[in-house]
Design a protein around this motif. Structure first.
Motif, PDB file in Angstrom:
ATOM      1  N   MET A 129      21.676  47.431  37.048  1.00  0.00           N
ATOM      2  CA  MET A 129      21.860  46.380  37.950  1.00  0.00           C
ATOM      3  C   MET A 129      23.391  45.781  38.127  1.00  0.00           C
ATOM      4  O   MET A 129      23.686  45.422  38.346  1.00  0.00           O
ATOM      5  CB  MET A 129      20.443  45.579  37.947  1.00  0.00           C
ATOM      6  N   LEU A 130      23.497  45.458  36.823  1.00  0.00           N
ATOM      7  CA  LEU A 130      25.124  44.453  36.987  1.00  0.00           C
ATOM      8  C   LEU A 130      25.615  45.611  36.662  1.00  0.00           C
ATOM      9  O   LEU A 130      26.781  45.303  36.847  1.00  0.00           O
ATOM     10  CB  LEU A 130      24.953  43.906  35.059  1.00  0.00           C
ATOM     11  N   LEU A 131      26.126  46.604  36.355  1.00  0.00           N
ATOM     12  CA  LEU A 131      26.717  47.600  36.929  1.00  0.00           C
ATOM     13  C   LEU A 131      27.097  48.113  38.502  1.00  0.00           C
ATOM     14  O   LEU A 131      28.190  48.439  38.833  1.00  0.00           O
ATOM     15  CB  LEU A 131      26.417  49.253  35.892  1.00  0.00           C
ATOM     16  N   LYS A 132      25.794  47.940  38.672  1.00  0.00           N
ATOM     17  CA  LYS A 132      25.883  48.618  40.445  1.00  0.00           C
ATOM     18  C   LYS A 132      27.025  47.090  40.878  1.00  0.00           C
ATOM     19  O   LYS A 132      27.137  47.437  42.415  1.00  0.00           O
ATOM     20  CB  LYS A 132      23.883  48.578  40.855  1.00  0.00           C
TER      21      LYS A 132
ATOM     22  N   ASP B 281      31.438  47.678  26.197  1.00  0.00           N
ATOM     23  CA  ASP B 281      31.372  49.234  25.515  1.00  0.00           C
ATOM     24  C   ASP B 281      31.562  50.709  25.839  1.00  0.00           C
ATOM     25  O   ASP B 281      31.760  51.524  25.208  1.00  0.00           O
ATOM     26  CB  ASP B 281      30.024  48.663  24.709  1.00  0.00           C
ATOM     27  N   TYR B 282      31.916  50.766  27.188  1.00  0.00           N
ATOM     28  CA  TYR B 282      32.122  51.698  27.664  1.00  0.00           C
ATOM     29  C   TYR B 282      33.216  52.509  27.739  1.00  0.00           C
ATOM     30  O   TYR B 282      34.651  51.709  28.087  1.00  0.00           O
ATOM     31  CB  TYR B 282      31.708  51.642  29.613  1.00  0.00           C
ATOM     32  N   ARG B 283      34.078  53.372  27.443  1.00  0.00           N
ATOM     33  CA  ARG B 283      34.761  53.695  26.902  1.00  0.00           C
ATOM     34  C   ARG B 283      35.970  54.378  28.025  1.00  0.00           C
ATOM     35  O   ARG B 283      36.903  54.167  28.324  1.00  0.00           O
ATOM     36  CB  ARG B 283      34.544  55.294  26.362  1.00  0.00           C
ATOM     37  N   ILE B 284      35.398  54.202  29.394  1.00  0.00           N
ATOM     38  CA  ILE B 284      36.243  55.011  30.510  1.00  0.00           C
ATOM     39  C   ILE B 284      36.760  53.621  30.750  1.00  0.00           C
ATOM     40  O   ILE B 284      37.633  53.164  31.360  1.00  0.00           O
ATOM     41  CB  ILE B 284      34.930  55.426  31.698  1.00  0.00           C
TER      42      ILE B 284
ATOM     43  N   HIS C 138      36.243  43.416  21.693  1.00  0.00           N
ATOM     44  CA  HIS C 138      34.445  44.355  20.769  1.00  0.00           C
ATOM     45  C   HIS C 138      34.578  44.119  19.127  1.00  0.00           C
ATOM     46  O   HIS C 138      33.566  44.965  18.816  1.00  0.00           O
ATOM     47  CB  HIS C 138      35.584  45.684  21.127  1.00  0.00           C
ATOM     48  N   ARG C 139      35.305  43.079  19.135  1.00  0.00           N
ATOM     49  CA  ARG C 139      35.372  43.236  17.697  1.00  0.00           C
ATOM     50  C   ARG C 139      34.264  41.528  16.677  1.00  0.00           C
ATOM     51  O   ARG C 139      35.038  40.595  18.142  1.00  0.00           O
ATOM     52  CB  ARG C 139      36.988  43.419  16.589  1.00  0.00           C
ATOM     53  N   GLU C 140      33.747  42.056  15.933  1.00  0.00           N
ATOM     54  CA  GLU C 140      33.022  40.459  16.182  1.00  0.00           C
ATOM     55  C   GLU C 140      33.959  39.746  14.703  1.00  0.00           C
ATOM     56  O   GLU C 140      33.915  38.438  15.066  1.00  0.00           O
ATOM     57  CB  GLU C 140      31.496  41.023  15.033  1.00  0.00           C
ATOM     58  N   GLU C 141      35.043  39.831  14.144  1.00  0.00           N
ATOM     59  CA  GLU C 141      35.880  39.479  13.360  1.00  0.00           C
ATOM     60  C   GLU C 141      37.183  39.233  14.326  1.00  0.00           C
ATOM     61  O   GLU C 141      38.346  40.564  14.235  1.00  0.00           O
ATOM     62  CB  GLU C 141      35.783  39.902  12.437  1.00  0.00           C
ATOM     63  N   ARG C 142      37.719  37.774  15.061  1.00  0.00           N
ATOM     64  CA  ARG C 142      38.504  38.268  15.369  1.00  0.00           C
ATOM     65  C   ARG C 142      39.516  36.442  15.549  1.00  0.00           C
ATOM     66  O   ARG C 142      38.728  35.633  15.011  1.00  0.00           O
ATOM     67  CB  ARG C 142      38.663  37.413  16.708  1.00  0.00           C
ATOM     68  N   ARG C 143      41.153  36.132  15.067  1.00  0.00           N
ATOM     69  CA  ARG C 143      41.347  34.921  14.831  1.00  0.00           C
ATOM     70  C   ARG C 143      41.814  34.284  15.869  1.00  0.00           C
ATOM     71  O   ARG C 143      42.504  35.392  17.130  1.00  0.00           O
ATOM     72  CB  ARG C 143      42.581  35.341  14.553  1.00  0.00           C
ATOM     73  N   PRO C 144      41.658  33.161  16.524  1.00  0.00           N
ATOM     74  CA  PRO C 144      41.808  32.577  17.586  1.00  0.00           C
ATOM     75  C   PRO C 144      43.634  32.161  18.472  1.00  0.00           C
ATOM     76  O   PRO C 144      44.264  32.727  19.015  1.00  0.00           O
ATOM     77  CB  PRO C 144      41.607  31.105  17.869  1.00  0.00           C
ATOM     78  N   LEU C 145      44.318  32.895  16.973  1.00  0.00           N
ATOM     79  CA  LEU C 145      45.741  32.047  17.314  1.00  0.00           C
ATOM     80  C   LEU C 145      46.562  33.916  18.262  1.00  0.00           C
ATOM     81  O   LEU C 145      46.549  33.996  19.426  1.00  0.00           O
ATOM     82  CB  LEU C 145      46.720  32.241  16.338  1.00  0.00           C
ATOM     83  N   PRO C 146      46.451  34.625  17.072  1.00  0.00           N
ATOM     84  CA  PRO C 146      46.494  35.870  18.358  1.00  0.00           C
ATOM     85  C   PRO C 146      46.052  36.541  19.907  1.00  0.00           C
ATOM     86  O   PRO C 146      46.632  36.591  20.458  1.00  0.00           O
ATOM     87  CB  PRO C 146      45.620  37.197  18.049  1.00  0.00           C
ATOM     88  N   LEU C 147      44.228  35.817  20.070  1.00  0.00           N
ATOM     89  CA  LEU C 147      44.083  35.786  21.102  1.00  0.00           C
ATOM     90  C   LEU C 147      44.533  34.982  22.540  1.00  0.00           C
ATOM     91  O   LEU C 147      45.039  35.342  23.096  1.00  0.00           O
ATOM     92  CB  LEU C 147      42.305  35.500  21.235  1.00  0.00           C
TER      93      LEU C 147
ATOM     94  N   TRP D 168      34.841  42.998  36.489  1.00  0.00           N
ATOM     95  CA  TRP D 168      33.743  43.840  35.952  1.00  0.00           C
ATOM     96  C   TRP D 168      33.788  42.870  35.019  1.00  0.00           C
ATOM     97  O   TRP D 168      31.548  43.654  35.040  1.00  0.00           O
ATOM     98  CB  TRP D 168      34.357  45.097  35.603  1.00  0.00           C
ATOM     99  N   ALA D 169      33.966  42.842  33.823  1.00  0.00           N
ATOM    100  CA  ALA D 169      33.627  42.438  32.714  1.00  0.00           C
ATOM    101  C   ALA D 169      32.801  41.322  32.818  1.00  0.00           C
ATOM    102  O   ALA D 169      31.938  41.209  32.116  1.00  0.00           O
ATOM    103  CB  ALA D 169      34.737  42.644  31.404  1.00  0.00           C
ATOM    104  N   MET D 170      33.114  40.593  32.999  1.00  0.00           N
ATOM    105  CA  MET D 170      32.362  39.646  33.342  1.00  0.00           C
ATOM    106  C   MET D 170      31.122  39.390  34.143  1.00  0.00           C
ATOM    107  O   MET D 170      29.918  38.509  33.588  1.00  0.00           O
ATOM    108  CB  MET D 170      33.538  38.533  33.976  1.00  0.00           C
ATOM    109  N   VAL D 171      31.346  40.111  34.958  1.00  0.00           N
ATOM    110  CA  VAL D 171      29.533  40.604  35.914  1.00  0.00           C
ATOM    111  C   VAL D 171      29.257  40.866  34.898  1.00  0.00           C
ATOM    112  O   VAL D 171      28.112  40.731  34.846  1.00  0.00           O
ATOM    113  CB  VAL D 171      30.180  41.507  36.994  1.00  0.00           C
TER     114      VAL D 171
END
Length: 277
Positions: A12-15, A94-97, A151-160, A260-263
């Motif tokens: 539904m969300l993809l549509k 998580d979609y590769r495309i 996609h990563r669980e471990e992430r640092r705020p500064l690089p983001l 798209w990602a947020m929806v």
């Protein structure tokens, strides 16, 4: 049973994401057509603006597009859906495309920056154009990479935070460029649509950066991404450097993908849905 419900929700969300993306692209295409007609009909041989219905139709189109995009947000509020405020919850996909599409959009933006760099020597604002070129190349790498890091669980705020800044800086430099390039231009219609589009795009990337900086405003991020994506397409009707045209196209595609990602990450705040997308 729970898995079937989750799969149904995901589809539904993809549509819904596809529907909104088509609205953005359609609004942009219609905006290109209106702006092109305005340039062809409302401007005389001297570059001055004659009285024309298109001088009212273009701003009316922008207002109408903003209302349509706002209604999408209002519909989600009625259904008690919202985008999570954390970085991963809002932008993960998580979609590769989807990942391939992000890097292609980034490539278009970076290619525009490289193309623009070659035109710097012919401009009086050579240093500013070089800066925009550099920021476009950086944005073409940082914007897709920011989505990859979701996609990563471990992430640092500064690089983001650092990765989210180049697109904002690019549009800020573009605003300065437009101001300096048109400082003695009295024909507002020749540059104000582009200025407004770049300003909205700058706010869109700044709202998206809010997820990395820990000060998210999801609804505003979605609205600015939708409106900015369509307005960037509208500006393709104007005559400018080819590199800038590619940059506008690349930023429009990236904003569509961010939206798209947020929806796709919309979640129910509570209560039952009253309608399906």
């Amino acid at each position: 049973m729970q898995e079937k419900k989750q799969d149904k929700q995901r589809i539904m969300l993809l549509k819904k994401a596809l529907e909104i993306t088509l609205y953005i692209a359609g609004a942009g295409a219609f905006g290109v057509f209106l702006r092109w007609l305005q340039v062809m009909i409302a401007f005389d041989e001297l570059g001055l603006v004659d009285p024309s219905a298109f001088n009212f139709l273009v701003p009316a189109f922008v207002i109408a597009a903003a209302i349509v995009f706002y209604r999408f947000l209002e519909k989600d509020k009625r259904l008690r859906r919202s985008v999570p405020e954390d970085f991963v919850g809002a932008l993960r996909n998580d979609y590769r495309i989807f990942s391939i599409a992000c890097w292609l959009a980034g490539f278009v933006l970076a290619l525009g920056g490289l193309s623009l760099f070659g035109k710097a020597e012919t401009s009086k604002l050579a240093n500013l154009i070089r800066l925009m070129s550099l920021l476009a190349v950086l944005s073409g790498v940082s914007a897709p990479l920011l989505l990859e890091l979701a996609h990563r669980e471990e992430r640092r705020p500064l690089p983001l935070c650092l990765l989210s800044l180049p697109p904002v800086a690019l549009n800020a430099a573009w605003v300065v460029y437009l101001y300096r390039a048109n400082s003695i231009n009295s024909v507002l219609w020749s540059y104000v649509p582009e200025l407004a589009s770049i300003a909205v795009t700058m706010f869109a990337f700044a709202r998206i950066a809010g997820f990395a900086f820990g000060s998210p405003k999801p609804d505003r991020a979605r609205f600015d991404a939708m409106l900015g994506g369509s307005l960037c397409l509208m500006c393709l009707a104007d005559d400018r450097y080819t590199g800038m045209q590619l940059m506008l196209l690349g930023m429009s595609l990236l904003l569509m993908l961010y939206n798209w990602a947020m929806v796709c990450n919309l979640r129910e705040d509570g209560g039952e849905e009253t309608e399906t997308a």
